[in-house]
Design a protein around this motif. Sequence first.
Motif, PDB file in Angstrom:
ATOM      1  N   ALA A  95     -11.818   1.712   9.965  1.00 16.92           N
ATOM      2  CA  ALA A  95     -12.306   2.707  10.930  1.00 16.92           C
ATOM      3  C   ALA A  95     -12.413   4.093  10.307  1.00 16.92           C
ATOM      4  O   ALA A  95     -13.243   4.914  10.723  1.00 16.92           O
ATOM      5  N   LYS A  96     -11.582   4.346   9.290  1.00 19.97           N
ATOM      6  CA  LYS A  96     -11.614   5.637   8.601  1.00 19.97           C
ATOM      7  C   LYS A  96     -12.654   5.667   7.470  1.00 19.97           C
ATOM      8  O   LYS A  96     -12.740   6.639   6.732  1.00 19.97           O
ATOM      9  N   GLY A  97     -13.411   4.569   7.360  1.00 22.59           N
ATOM     10  CA  GLY A  97     -14.486   4.541   6.384  1.00 22.59           C
ATOM     11  C   GLY A  97     -14.122   4.002   5.015  1.00 22.59           C
ATOM     12  O   GLY A  97     -14.929   4.098   4.079  1.00 22.59           O
ATOM     13  N   PHE A  98     -12.925   3.418   4.888  1.00 21.42           N
ATOM     14  CA  PHE A  98     -12.522   2.885   3.585  1.00 21.42           C
ATOM     15  C   PHE A  98     -13.060   1.471   3.389  1.00 21.42           C
ATOM     16  O   PHE A  98     -13.192   0.698   4.338  1.00 21.42           O
ATOM     17  N   HIS A  99     -13.333   1.144   2.125  1.00 27.21           N
ATOM     18  CA  HIS A  99     -13.906  -0.149   1.759  1.00 27.21           C
ATOM     19  C   HIS A  99     -12.766  -1.135   1.451  1.00 27.21           C
ATOM     20  O   HIS A  99     -12.292  -1.205   0.311  1.00 27.21           O
ATOM     21  N   VAL A 100     -12.326  -1.870   2.470  1.00 23.15           N
ATOM     22  CA  VAL A 100     -11.261  -2.857   2.307  1.00 23.15           C
ATOM     23  C   VAL A 100     -11.886  -4.147   1.802  1.00 23.15           C
ATOM     24  O   VAL A 100     -12.668  -4.790   2.514  1.00 23.15           O
ATOM     25  N   THR A 101     -11.562  -4.527   0.575  1.00 22.11           N
ATOM     26  CA  THR A 101     -12.205  -5.691  -0.049  1.00 22.11           C
ATOM     27  C   THR A 101     -11.363  -6.959   0.022  1.00 22.11           C
ATOM     28  O   THR A 101     -11.885  -8.050  -0.160  1.00 22.11           O
ATOM     29  N   ASP A 102     -10.080  -6.831   0.282  1.00 25.96           N
ATOM     30  CA  ASP A 102      -9.232  -8.019   0.359  1.00 25.96           C
ATOM     31  C   ASP A 102      -7.997  -7.699   1.195  1.00 25.96           C
ATOM     32  O   ASP A 102      -7.542  -6.553   1.245  1.00 25.96           O
ATOM     33  N   ILE A 103      -7.496  -8.721   1.852  1.00 27.36           N
ATOM     34  CA  ILE A 103      -6.307  -8.614   2.694  1.00 27.36           C
ATOM     35  C   ILE A 103      -5.438  -9.821   2.383  1.00 27.36           C
ATOM     36  O   ILE A 103      -5.933 -10.950   2.363  1.00 27.36           O
ATOM     37  N   GLU A 104      -4.159  -9.606   2.135  1.00 36.42           N
ATOM     38  CA  GLU A 104      -3.314 -10.733   1.763  1.00 36.42           C
ATOM     39  C   GLU A 104      -1.853 -10.480   2.110  1.00 36.42           C
ATOM     40  O   GLU A 104      -1.434  -9.340   2.316  1.00 36.42           O
ATOM     41  N   LEU A 105      -1.120 -11.573   2.177  1.00 37.41           N
ATOM     42  CA  LEU A 105       0.335 -11.503   2.261  1.00 37.41           C
ATOM     43  C   LEU A 105       0.867 -11.740   0.857  1.00 37.41           C
ATOM     44  O   LEU A 105       0.420 -12.646   0.158  1.00 37.41           O
TER      45      LEU A 105
ATOM     46  N   MET B 116      -2.329   3.375  -6.581  1.00 37.95           N
ATOM     47  CA  MET B 116      -3.618   3.289  -7.271  1.00 37.95           C
ATOM     48  C   MET B 116      -3.436   2.341  -8.460  1.00 37.95           C
ATOM     49  O   MET B 116      -2.615   2.588  -9.341  1.00 37.95           O
ATOM     50  N   THR B 117      -4.183   1.242  -8.478  1.00 38.01           N
ATOM     51  CA  THR B 117      -4.008   0.236  -9.526  1.00 38.01           C
ATOM     52  C   THR B 117      -5.082   0.308 -10.592  1.00 38.01           C
ATOM     53  O   THR B 117      -4.935  -0.244 -11.668  1.00 38.01           O
ATOM     54  N   ASP B 118      -6.171   0.972 -10.300  1.00 38.37           N
ATOM     55  CA  ASP B 118      -7.276   1.092 -11.235  1.00 38.37           C
ATOM     56  C   ASP B 118      -8.103   2.289 -10.794  1.00 38.37           C
ATOM     57  O   ASP B 118      -7.796   2.924  -9.796  1.00 38.37           O
ATOM     58  N   ASP B 119      -9.150   2.589 -11.522  1.00 35.69           N
ATOM     59  CA  ASP B 119     -10.008   3.698 -11.122  1.00 35.69           C
ATOM     60  C   ASP B 119     -10.587   3.438  -9.735  1.00 35.69           C
ATOM     61  O   ASP B 119     -11.328   2.473  -9.529  1.00 35.69           O
ATOM     62  N   GLU B 120     -10.214   4.276  -8.782  1.00 32.80           N
ATOM     63  CA  GLU B 120     -10.734   4.243  -7.409  1.00 32.80           C
ATOM     64  C   GLU B 120     -10.375   2.956  -6.670  1.00 32.80           C
ATOM     65  O   GLU B 120     -11.015   2.604  -5.677  1.00 32.80           O
ATOM     66  N   VAL B 121      -9.349   2.240  -7.135  1.00 43.30           N
ATOM     67  CA  VAL B 121      -8.865   1.034  -6.449  1.00 43.30           C
ATOM     68  C   VAL B 121      -7.405   1.237  -6.064  1.00 43.30           C
ATOM     69  O   VAL B 121      -6.589   1.655  -6.895  1.00 43.30           O
ATOM     70  N   ALA B 122      -7.083   0.947  -4.806  1.00 39.43           N
ATOM     71  CA  ALA B 122      -5.714   1.137  -4.318  1.00 39.43           C
ATOM     72  C   ALA B 122      -5.225  -0.112  -3.608  1.00 39.43           C
ATOM     73  O   ALA B 122      -6.014  -0.895  -3.056  1.00 39.43           O
TER      74      ALA B 122
ATOM     75  N   VAL C 251      -0.769  -6.598   2.306  1.00 38.04           N
ATOM     76  CA  VAL C 251      -1.428  -5.730   1.327  1.00 38.04           C
ATOM     77  C   VAL C 251      -2.923  -5.646   1.641  1.00 38.04           C
ATOM     78  O   VAL C 251      -3.578  -6.676   1.826  1.00 38.04           O
ATOM     79  N   CYS C 252      -3.438  -4.443   1.705  1.00 44.53           N
ATOM     80  CA  CYS C 252      -4.876  -4.210   1.799  1.00 44.53           C
ATOM     81  C   CYS C 252      -5.350  -3.639   0.471  1.00 44.53           C
ATOM     82  O   CYS C 252      -4.779  -2.658  -0.021  1.00 44.53           O
ATOM     83  N   ILE C 253      -6.358  -4.267  -0.114  1.00 48.27           N
ATOM     84  CA  ILE C 253      -6.939  -3.752  -1.352  1.00 48.27           C
ATOM     85  C   ILE C 253      -8.156  -2.920  -0.972  1.00 48.27           C
ATOM     86  O   ILE C 253      -9.053  -3.397  -0.250  1.00 48.27           O
ATOM     87  N   VAL C 254      -8.156  -1.685  -1.413  1.00 52.46           N
ATOM     88  CA  VAL C 254      -9.211  -0.729  -1.047  1.00 52.46           C
ATOM     89  C   VAL C 254      -9.928  -0.268  -2.314  1.00 52.46           C
ATOM     90  O   VAL C 254      -9.285   0.199  -3.256  1.00 52.46           O
ATOM     91  N   GLU C 255     -11.242  -0.415  -2.333  1.00 52.78           N
ATOM     92  CA  GLU C 255     -12.032   0.014  -3.475  1.00 52.78           C
ATOM     93  C   GLU C 255     -12.831   1.275  -3.146  1.00 52.78           C
ATOM     94  O   GLU C 255     -12.983   1.640  -1.980  1.00 52.78           O
ATOM     95  N   ASP C 256     -13.309   1.928  -4.176  1.00 51.45           N
ATOM     96  CA  ASP C 256     -14.124   3.149  -4.042  1.00 51.45           C
ATOM     97  C   ASP C 256     -13.358   4.259  -3.327  1.00 51.45           C
ATOM     98  O   ASP C 256     -13.903   4.942  -2.456  1.00 51.45           O
ATOM     99  N   VAL C 257     -12.102   4.429  -3.698  1.00 50.56           N
ATOM    100  CA  VAL C 257     -11.289   5.490  -3.110  1.00 50.56           C
ATOM    101  C   VAL C 257     -11.632   6.809  -3.811  1.00 50.56           C
ATOM    102  O   VAL C 257     -11.229   7.045  -4.956  1.00 50.56           O
ATOM    103  N   MET C 258     -12.361   7.653  -3.121  1.00 45.25           N
ATOM    104  CA  MET C 258     -12.796   8.928  -3.707  1.00 45.25           C
ATOM    105  C   MET C 258     -11.840  10.071  -3.384  1.00 45.25           C
ATOM    106  O   MET C 258     -11.769  11.054  -4.119  1.00 45.25           O
ATOM    107  N   ASP C 259     -11.114   9.929  -2.264  1.00 44.04           N
ATOM    108  CA  ASP C 259     -10.217  11.000  -1.815  1.00 44.04           C
ATOM    109  C   ASP C 259      -8.845  10.391  -1.518  1.00 44.04           C
ATOM    110  O   ASP C 259      -8.637   9.791  -0.473  1.00 44.04           O
ATOM    111  N   GLU C 260      -7.922  10.549  -2.457  1.00 43.80           N
ATOM    112  CA  GLU C 260      -6.599   9.946  -2.308  1.00 43.80           C
ATOM    113  C   GLU C 260      -5.826  10.571  -1.146  1.00 43.80           C
ATOM    114  O   GLU C 260      -5.024   9.898  -0.489  1.00 43.80           O
TER     115      GLU C 260
END
Length: 250
Positions: free
Chosen positions: A190-200, A166-172, A140-149
Amino acid sequence: MAGHSKWANIKRQKAVVDAKRGNVFTKLSRAIIVAARSGIPDPAGNFQLRTAIDKAKAAGIPNDNIDRAIAKGAGTFSDGNSLEEIRYEGYGPGGVAVLIEALTDNRNRTAADVRVAFSKNGGNLGETGCVSWMFSQKGVCIVEDVMDEEKLLEASLEADADSYEMTDDEVAEVFTEFTNLENLSQTLKAKGFHVTDIELRWIPGNQIEVTDPDQAKSVFKLIDTLENLDDVQNVTANFDISESLMELSL
């Protein structure tokens, strides 16, 4: 999966507050030990270790502690304690399936602690295999500040992700096979997304809907009790609870 993902999001927020507690340092240090032991003890060539180190640094664990944990995993340093990974399985209130991952130097102590946690909170510790068949492990990659789904979808497809939510406003949360997690993380960044956490994470194949407020409180209390055990690294359950009831129960 919405209710379960919302719970995972709340747990991450809670972990930031709990990071000041000593047992969180212990859990993160042990995660480094496991990662270093299961692969090469070099974060440059061990994605799991690199991720564990990043989480430890984010929680404020000193570099000396991190280096010592890596050395323990590599077998170049010993404090006399030999850690082993154990998985416990059981049922919580309402028949909710619970999967516990532990890392311990005393399996008898850990088993006793887990059994007491279940029995005092309306659950039962089961035999190995009683609930694990209901879960599959995903990256699982947690991505914040998702402006363009739409762009997130395109990037996820390019990286061979299974799905996103999408689990919250602009969080996926973006899900993939655990062997593809590093590729997914690198592609999203590389696509410019803000990956804030990575987990199994263990993902339930079927879910138990909890609608009773008292039962919901009991489920959360059981999970909290298990997570607060020093030897427990991770707890997963297959409940589904509405956001309104979740807020009332926490």
